[in-house]
Write an enzyme that holds these catalytic residues in place. Structure first.
Site, PDB file in Angstrom:
ATOM      1  N   GLU A  33      12.504  81.457-103.260  1.00  0.00           N
ATOM      2  CA  GLU A  33      12.305  80.626-102.073  1.00  0.00           C
ATOM      3  C   GLU A  33      12.603  81.458-100.829  1.00  0.00           C
ATOM      4  OE1 GLU A  33      11.541  78.498 -99.185  1.00  0.00           O
ATOM      5  OE2 GLU A  33      11.101  77.579-101.128  1.00  0.00           O
ATOM      6  N   MET A  38      14.874  75.627 -97.021  1.00  0.00           N
ATOM      7  CA  MET A  38      13.780  74.941 -97.700  1.00  0.00           C
ATOM      8  C   MET A  38      14.049  74.674 -99.179  1.00  0.00           C
ATOM      9  SD  MET A  38      11.442  74.073 -95.581  1.00  0.00           S
ATOM     10  CE  MET A  38      10.029  73.763 -96.641  1.00  0.00           C
ATOM     11  N   TYR A  39      15.317  74.784 -99.606  1.00  0.00           N
ATOM     12  CA  TYR A  39      15.623  74.403-100.980  1.00  0.00           C
ATOM     13  C   TYR A  39      15.273  72.919-101.179  1.00  0.00           C
ATOM     14  CZ  TYR A  39      18.599  78.608-100.890  1.00  0.00           C
ATOM     15  OH  TYR A  39      19.085  79.887-100.758  1.00  0.00           O
ATOM     16  N   GLY A 177      -3.689  65.879 -80.997  1.00  0.00           N
ATOM     17  CA  GLY A 177      -4.188  65.471 -82.311  1.00  0.00           C
ATOM     18  C   GLY A 177      -3.828  64.035 -82.615  1.00  0.00           C
ATOM     19  N   ILE A 181      -0.536  62.543 -88.776  1.00  0.00           N
ATOM     20  CA  ILE A 181       0.729  63.120 -88.330  1.00  0.00           C
ATOM     21  C   ILE A 181       0.984  62.768 -86.868  1.00  0.00           C
ATOM     22  CG2 ILE A 181       1.965  65.270 -87.874  1.00  0.00           C
ATOM     23  CD1 ILE A 181       0.574  66.476 -90.315  1.00  0.00           C
ATOM     24  N   GLU A 200      -6.834  63.244 -78.328  1.00  0.00           N
ATOM     25  CA  GLU A 200      -7.664  63.327 -79.529  1.00  0.00           C
ATOM     26  C   GLU A 200      -9.037  63.876 -79.163  1.00  0.00           C
ATOM     27  OE1 GLU A 200      -9.573  63.599 -82.702  1.00  0.00           O
ATOM     28  OE2 GLU A 200      -7.490  62.932 -82.946  1.00  0.00           O
ATOM     29  N   HIS A 444       8.579  34.168-102.653  1.00  0.00           N
ATOM     30  CA  HIS A 444       8.278  33.645-101.309  1.00  0.00           C
ATOM     31  C   HIS A 444       9.576  33.510-100.513  1.00  0.00           C
ATOM     32  CE1 HIS A 444       6.485  31.138 -98.169  1.00  0.00           C
ATOM     33  NE2 HIS A 444       7.566  30.364 -98.292  1.00  0.00           N
TER      34      HIS A 444
END
Length: 456
Positions: A33, A38-39, A177, A181, A200, A444
């Site tokens: 890794e 980032m483990y 964007g 995300i 966008e 319900h």
């Protein structure tokens, strides 16, 4: 040279689960890794776990009325601290789950092929070679950085990873964007108290969804204060006097505009992370998008090397990576009956508020395929549970084959949809027609019971 039975490059969901499986079976496993941060992989560190932790905190923030911006900023700082605590705990747990196993060795460094069965590992202090007859690539995906003038080394420009390290709530956040995300972060930061503008490039949002669903999403986010600028082509991002100046053009009118921002988020997609792996020397091919090419059992063009998770392209979800593990496990140790082509349709959720969840095809796709379908819709405001929650924005929609009654697809833009979509998935996977959910006895008041009315 250090010999192992298996080398796994990347500590993501599929890789770490395979490492534990091999180790349990007495195999010597090396896990490489590149970052100690980032483990556990993308989901735990920079993906679903930290974002959903912040989404939950943002929902709490949205209910806190009458606060000054400074008070909102303090709550946001606390939310970031909570997120850090959660991710650190899970990262540490994931590391020790493997590193403490006698059959597993974890190396923190960059892995790169030097031959089809050898990996060069470069750590902070040394470089050495690992060798194994079986190698698994699980290096995930990385953010796409668009070629926009002024974004390199710009202190106000963030990716979906780096913005979660931002401890100061931006008064004005510009998101480049308007995909899933971008919408998730727009909902989150608007709930925390930021002014949010989404730029966008297309004329419509989330083109993969039906237009009525997309319209409902846009309307709901606009109620939160999110502003959308469509047909927006970003030209540059400059920083002046401790502010970012975003220049963009309208592709229809050719007008040019400027926005001042405290932070700019690049939400322009993710791509497979294969840079530096030296795949060519290993005989591993990639497609035009850079994704590793695999067969239905996740073997690459070198059958002794497999790829799991986001690095092979397709749906980028941790539960897909987990299913990749199952495919490899069954191919190596089982009856070889499980393969990648078996799992469709797969559901997904986008954690805006409320969540947007979907499985199968939508109405537009059904029409393009000339299918004879029945379309059913239900506004969220008609659901009793939604009224008790005080959350009545959204829309439920189902696509049903007219002749057989089979459910072809369902889209739920509603509270708790990330849970309810799993019930729909089970019905579809087990071959039930729409009457199964129409007549099912749900508790319900619940969001699940809305399926009774949706399929009526």
């Amino acid at each position: 040279m250090k010999d192992f039975d298996v080398i796994i490059i990347g500590f993501g969901k599929g890789g770490k689960t395979l490492a534990a499986e091999f180790a349990k079976r007495g195999k010597k496993v090396a896990v490489v890794e590149r970052s100690e941060k980032m483990y556990g992989g993308t989901c735990i560190n920079i993906g679903c776990i930290p974002t959903k932790t912040l989404v939950h905190q943002a929902k709490i923030a949205s209910g806190m009325k009458g606060l000054t911006f400074e008070e909102k900023s303090e709550f946001y700082r606390q939310a970031i601290s909570i997120k850090e605590e959660v991710t650190s705990l899970l990262r540490n747990k994931n590391f020790h789950n493997l590193a403490d196993h006698p059959n597993v060795t974890v190396y923190t460094g960059m892995g790169s092929f030097v031959s089809p069965n050898e990996i060069s590992v470069r750590t902070a202090t040394e470089e050495f070679i690992l060798k194994a007859e079986q190698i698994i690539i699980n290096t995930g995906a990385e953010a796409v950085i668009p070629p926009i003038e002024g974004i390199t080394d710009n202190p106000f420009v963030y990716t979906s990873t780096s913005i979660m390290e931002l401890t100061t709530l931006p008064r004005h956040l510009v998101i480049v964007g308007g995909g899933y995300i971008g919408l998730e972060f727009s909902s989150m930061f608007a709930s925390f108290g930021s002014q949010v503008t989404v730029l966008e490039g297309y004329s419509e949002l989330i083109l993969r969804e039906d237009r009525d669903i997309a319209a409902s999403v846009q309307e709901t986010l606009e109620k939160k204060g999110v502003a959308f600028r469509l047909n927006a082509k970003v030209q540059s991002v400059k920083y002046v006097d401790q502010k970012a100046i975003v220049t963009f053009g309208d592709s229809l009118t050719n007008e040019v505009f400027e926005l001042e921002a405290d932070a700019v988020l690049l939400a322009t997609g993710r791509r497979p992370n294969t840079e530096g792996l030296n795949l060519k020397v290993a005989g591993v091919d990639v497609d035009a998008r850079g994704a590793i090419i695999v067969d239905e059992y996740l073997k690459t063009t070198n059958p002794d090397i497999r790829a799991v998770g986001d690095v092979k392209g397709g749906l980028q979800f941790t539960y897909i990576s987990l299913d990749d593990y199952r495919i490899v496990r069954e191919d190596l140790f089982g009856k070889k009956e499980k393969k990648m082509t078996d799992r469709n349709p797969v559901s997904y959720s986008v954690f805006i508020d409320p969540p947007l969840s979907r499985i199968g095809i939508n109405e537009e796709e059904a029409r393009k395929q000339n299918l004879d379908v029945v379309i059913k819709k239900l506004p969220v405001m008609a659901i009793p549970r939604a009224k008790t929650l005080g959350e009545t924005d959204g829309l439920l929609k189902a696509v049903i084959d007219k002749e057989s009654g089979m459910i072809l697809g369902v889209t739920l833009f509603a509270p708790d949809s990330s849970e309810v979509i799993n019930e729909v998935a089970i019905a579809m996977k087990t071959g039930q027609d729409y009457t199964f959910l129409r007549d099912f006895i749900f508790t319900h008041p619940s969001m699940s019971e809305a399926l009774n009315d949706l399929f009526t």
